[in-house]
Design a protein around this motif. Structure first.
Motif: not given
Length: 820
Positions: A752-753, A773-784, A760-764
Motif C-alpha cells: 500500500m505504501f 460469511s468469509v470465504p474458505q481460506g480467507q479473512r476479512s481485513l479493514a485498513f484506514r 500516503l502518510e499512514a496505514v492502520e
C-alpha cells in the motif's frame, strides 16, 4: 592520468570544489599534479553572427567583418580566416577577454589601418585542437557538418557563452596513483575512491550481456594459460564505421585522446573507464589472414624469425619473448601491446571481432621490451589490470558498439583459467589503534572508533565478518587482491581514507578521560530500551548442567550442576519464569543480555546474545477487572517489542516461521532487519508450557546481538533527524477486503505504501474477521489509509487516483476481493 570531473560526476555525486576534491585525493595517497579548468579557456568568448563581410582595403588575405554579439551594436573585427563569410555564426573573443591557450588578452587594435574590436576564434585558439583550418562555425544539430552552405540557420542565442556549446564547462584533474594501485588507473577506480572518501553512492557503468544472434564459426585454441589466463572473443556483424557522437568525442578529448571512429573510440572509452584494454579486429580481414572463415584464435609466444606489421605501419621482428595473438596460428597482433595493420578496423569494416583479455604483467613487460614499444595498453597490463571484472568491461564495450554502430552480436567464445583471488585477512582493532595512534577530536585526542574502521573498510568494498577476537575477518574485493595482502595493508587503507591529517601530532598523555567503547554504549542503549518497555533485566550464571551438544565443559568444575558453559540464554529465562510463578510473584516479563559459548570443531567460540520472556497480566492493580488476570495476547507481546524497536530507531519486519521446536508452530515469527534475520519471536509451544506448568500465553524472543549492534551503530540511527509536521489536514479512506490467510499484514502494508506514493502518510489495520460469511481460506481485513500533503489541503481529485492505485495493486498482487 587525466580525470574528467564531468565524467566522474556521472559515476559518483560531487559536492566539493575541484580544489577540495584534489586535497581529499592527495591526503588519500594520490598525487594531483594539475587542475585544468577548461572554462577559463574561453572566458569572455560569446556567439556572434557575421552580418557583413568585405575584403580588407589593404590586405588580400584579410577581411573586415561586421559582427553582431548581442550588445546592441555591431563590432568591427578584422579576420584572416579563409572560411569567414556573411551569415556565419562564430565564436567571438570580446575586448578584455584572455585566451590562455595562445596567451592573448584582447584589446582594441588596428590591422593594416583598419580598427578591430575583438577576435573571431578557431578551435586551436580556444584550446580544443592543435591545428585549425579556419574559424569555428556553429550549426544546429540537424546540420552537423561544416560543408553546409552559409544559409544554414543556427537557432541559438547571439551573445551566449560558447563554453556550454563547446563542452568547456569541464574541469580535468591530472592524477598519479602509486605503483601498487593499478585498480585506480581508470575512472571507475577513482570513482570508488571518491565514493569511499565522501560517502556518496557509486553508479557503475555496465552493459547488459547480449546473447549472440547467430553462430559465428570462431573458436579459441592453444591459449597459453601461463601468459593469458582469460580471453573473450566476441564477433559483431552489420556494423557501420562512422565518426563518434559528440559526447564520446568530447569525453576522449578531455582525457587527452583524439577521436578516430566509433569502434576504436569505444575501446578507448572502456579502457579509460574500467582500465581494461580492448582491441577490435576486422572480422573479414582476420578470415583473409587465416585463409578460412572458420577462425581459431590463439595466444602464444612468437617463434624466432616471425614478423608482423603493427598499426603504426612498422614491420617488427619477433623473438621468443614476444606475445602474439594468432588466427589459425598466424600472428595478427602483439598481445597486450598493439594490433596488426593487416586486421585493422577501417572505414569499410562491416564485421568485428572484439578481444577482451587478461595478460600476465611479466609476459607483457618482456614482450613490449622485445619490440621496443610501450603503449597505453601495455603500461596498464604491466601494472596489472582488474582480474575480476573482465566480463563487465567486455559487456560494456559490446553494448556501446551495438548501440552506436547498429551491429548485431553473432558469436562469443571464452577461455577462463583465472585462479581464485579471494583473500581473507584477520584484522585486530587493537593493532589498528597501536599502529595509527590517537586521532584529533573536539576535546583533544582519542582513539579511532571501531565503527569508523568498519565504515571505512565497508566503503572500500571490503566484507567484514566479526571474528569475536577484537576485530574482523576481512575479505578483500577481487580487484584489490594484488594490492591488499596483509593486516598492515588494511591498516594503511583505514589511515589514508580517514585522513592522515586527522591523526594527532603529539604523543598521548599519561592520563586520559574515560569513555565508553562503542560496543558498551550500544549495550547500554539496548538495555535502556528494554527496561523502558517494562521488562526486568535478568542475570544468570554462565555455568549450566552439561550434556548438550557442542558445549564447552570445564576440566575441574566446582559443582557437577555447573560443569559446562551455556550455549543459549532461553532455558534460564524459562526457569526464572517458572520460579516466579511458583513463589507467588506472578508472571515475569524480563530479558537478559549475556555471553554464550560453544565448540566449533576443536575451536572455542563465544559471542554476546540477548533473549527475553513475556507473559501474564502486566498491570499492578486489577480493580477494573474485579481482580481477574487478563493474559497477554500475541499482539500485545508483539507491540511491546515494537515499542523497543521504535525507541532504538530501527524498523523490523515479521515473517511467519515454524522452525523452532520450542515455539508454537502457528504463532511464531522470524524478525528481519535490513534483509538479514535478526531472530525469532513467538508463543511457547503448548507441550512445553504443559510440562513446565506454565500459562499458555507465554512468549519469548531471541535476537542476534551483533546484527542489532551493526544496525544501531550506523550514523542514520544514532543521529536523530527532525521531520517537520504538516499543518494541513489529512484525508482518510477506509479499505476492506477478503484476502487469503497466507498474505501477511506487513506485506499488504508495504504494498500500500509503495502504491500510495508520497501522499500516503499512514496505514492502520483496524479490523480482522474470520467467520461464516468469509470465504474458505480467507479473512476479512479493514485498513484506514491516511493521505496528507505538506504544502496543501488535499482534494478528492488528489486522493482518489492514489487510492485507486492502492486498490488496483492489491487486486493484482494479492488477489483480494474488495468489499468497499
Amino acid at each position: 592520468m587525466r580525470i574528467s570531473l564531468d565524467w566522474l560526476q556521472q559515476l559518483v555525486n560531487l559536492d566539493q570544489t575541484p580544489e577540495d576534491l584534489a586535497h581529499r585525493l592527495t591526503m588519500a595517497g594520490f598525487e594531483v599534479e594539475d587542475i585544468e579548468d577548461r572554462s577559463t579557456w574561453a572566458d569572455g568568448v560569446v556567439v556572434g553572427k557575421i552580418v557583413e563581410y568585405a575584403k580588407h582595403p589593404d590586405a588580400d588575405k584579410l577581411g573586415v567583418c561586421q559582427v553582431d554579439i548581442g550588445s546592441g551594436e555591431l563590432q568591427q573585427i578584422v579576420c584572416g580566416a579563409a572560411n569567414a563569410r556573411a551569415g556565419l555564426y562564430v565564436a567571438v573573443a570580446t575586448i578584455g577577454s584572455y585566451l590562455p591557450c595562445v596567451d592573448l588578452t584582447l584589446k582594441p587594435t588596428k590591422l593594416r589601418g583598419v580598427p578591430s574590436n575583438g577576435m573571431i576564434c578557431s578551435l586551436s585558439e580556444i584550446g580544443l585542437a592543435k591545428e585549425s583550418d579556419g574559424i569555428h562555425e556553429f550549426y544546429d544539430e540537424q546540420s552537423a557538418t561544416a560543408s553546409d552552405t552559409a544559409t544554414t540557420e543556427w537557432t541559438g542565442k547571439i551573445g551566449a557563452d560558447v563554453r556550454p556549446l563547446l563542452a568547456l564547462t569541464d574541469v580535468v584533474i591530472d592524477l598519479t596513483a602509486t605503483a601498487n594501485r593499478a585498480d585506480a588507473q581508470n575512472m571507475v577506480g577513482v570513482a570508488r575512491e571518491v565514493a569511499a572518501l565522501t560517502g556518496q553512492d557509486l553508479r557503475l557503468p555496465t552493459g547488459n550481456p547480449i546473447a549472440p544472434a547467430g553462430s559465428d564459426p570462431i573458436a579459441l585454441a592453444a591459449i597459453d594459460a601461463t601468459v593469458c589466463p582469460a580471453y573473450i572473443a566476441t564477433t559483431i556483424s552489420g556494423v557501420t564505421i562512422a565518426p563518434s557522437p559528440d559526447w564520446l568525442q568530447r569525453r576522449l578529448d578531455a582525457m587527452g585522446l583524439r577521436s578516430i571512429n566509433n569502434v576504436v573510440d569505444i575501446t578507448n572509452l572502456v579502457m579509460l573507464e574500467w582500465g581494461q584494454p580492448l582491441h577490435a579486429f576486422d572480422r573479414d580481414r582476420l578470415a583473409e589472414v587465416a585463409g578460412t572463415d572458420r577462425l581459431e584464435l590463439g595466444v602464444r609466444l612468437a617463434n624466432a624469425g616471425e614478423t608482423i606489421v603493427t598499426l603504426d605501419e612498422k614491420e617488427r621482428s619477433l623473438s621468443d619473448t614476444s606475445l602474439v595473438i594468432t588466427a589459425n596460428d598466424r600472428p595478427v597482433a602483439l598481445g597486450g601491446v598493439m594490433g596488426g595493420a593487416a586486421t585493422e578496423v577501417h572505414d569499410g569494416t562491416t564485421s568485428l571481432m572484439l578481444e577482451a583479455a587478461l595478460f600476465e604483467p611479466p609476459a607483457i613487460r618482456r614482450s613490449a621490451r622485445s619490440v621496443g614499444m610501450r603503449t597505453d595498453a601495455s603500461g596498464r597490463y604491466e601494472r596489472g589490470v582488474n582480474f575480476a571484472e573482465l566480463e563487465v568491461a567486455c559487456d560494456r564495450a559490446v553494448s556501446l558498439i551495438v548501440e552506436l554502430t547498429g551491429g548485431t552480436v553473432t558469436g562469443r567464445a571464452m577461455v577462463d583459467t583465472r585462479p581464485s583471488l579471494t583473500n581473507a585477512i584477520e584484522l585486530r582493532v587493537s593493532r589498528v589503534r597501536k599502529i595509527l595512534g590517537q586521532i584529533k577530536t573536539a576535546d583533544g585526542t582519542g582513539e579511532l572508533p571501531t565503527a569508523e574502521m568498519e565504515r571505512i573498510l565497508q566503503s572500500l568494498s571490503f566484507e567484514l565478518t566479526a571474528n569475536g577476537n577484537d576485530g574482523w575477518t576481512v575479505t578483500v574485493p577481487d580487484y584489490r587482491a594484488r594490492d591488499i595482502e596483509r593486516e598492515i595493508d588494511l591498516i594503511e587503507e583505514i589511515a589514508r581514507v580517514y585522513g592522515y591529517d586527522n591523526f594527532a601530532e603529539t604523543l598521548p598523555i599519561q592520563s586520559a578521560r574515560g569513555y565508553l567503547s562503542t560496543e558498551y554504549a550500544l549495550q547500554r542503549q539496548v538495555r535502556e530500551a528494554f527496561r523502558a518497555a517494562g521488562l526486568t533485566e535478568l542475570m544468570h550464571y554462565s555455568l549450566v548442567k552439561p550434556g548438550l551438544e557442542n558445549q564447552v565443559t570445564l576440566a575441574n568444575p566446582l559443582f557437577a550442576e555447573y560443569a559446562a558453559m551455556r550455549t543459549e540464554l532461553m532455558p534460564a529465562l524459562i526457569d526464572a519464569f517458572q520460579s516466579n510463578l511458583q513463589n507467588g510473584n506472578g508472571a515475569l516479563n524480563g530479558f537478559e543480555l549475556g555471553r554464550v559459548f560453544w565448540l566449533e570443531g576443536e575451536a572455542y567460540r563465544e559471542k554476546d546474545a540477548i533473549a527475553g520472556i513475556l507473559g501474564g497480566d502486566p498491570r499492578v492493580n486489577r480493580w477494573t477487572t474485579t481482580g481477574k488476570e487478563t493474559p497477554m495476547s500475541w499482539f500485545e507481546a508483539k507491540g511491546l517489542l515494537e515499542s523497543v524497536f521504535d525507541r532504538l530507531g530501527i524498523e523490523v519486519q515479521y515473517r511467519p516461521d515454524a522452525e523452532s521446536d520450542r515455539l508454537h508452530p502457528g504463532r511464531t515469527a522470524s524478525l528481519w532487519l535490513r534483509g538479514r534475520e535478526l531472530g525469532k519471536f513467538g508463543q511457547l509451544h503448548p507441550q512445553l508450557c504443559q510440562a513446565r506448568e506454565l500459562p499458555r500465553e507465554v512468549y519469548s524472543f531471541e535476537f542476534d546481538l551483533d546484527l542489532l549492534f551493526a544496525a544501531l551503530g550506523q550514523d542514520s540511527v544514532q543521529v536523530p533527524h527532525f521531520q517537520s509536521f504538516s499543518t494541513f489536514p489529512a484525508s482518510d479512506r477506509d479499505l476492506a477486503f477478503f484476502v487469503p490467510i497466507e498474505a501477511s499484514v506487513s506485506e499488504l502494508e508495504k504494498a500500500m505504501f509503495k502504491a500510495g506514493g508520497k501522499l500516503l502518510e499512514a496505514v492502520e489495520l483496524f479490523d480482522e474477521y474470520r467467520g461464516d460469511s468469509v470465504p474458505q481460506g480467507q479473512r476479512s481485513l479493514a485498513f484506514r489509509l491516511v493521505y496528507r500533503a505538506s504544502d496543501r489541503t488535499l482534494q478528492d481529485k488528489d486522493v482518489d487516483p492514489a487510492h485507486q492505485k492502492v486498490r488496483d495493486l492489491l487486486v493484482k498482487r494479492f488477489k483480494v476481493d474488495l468489499r468497499s
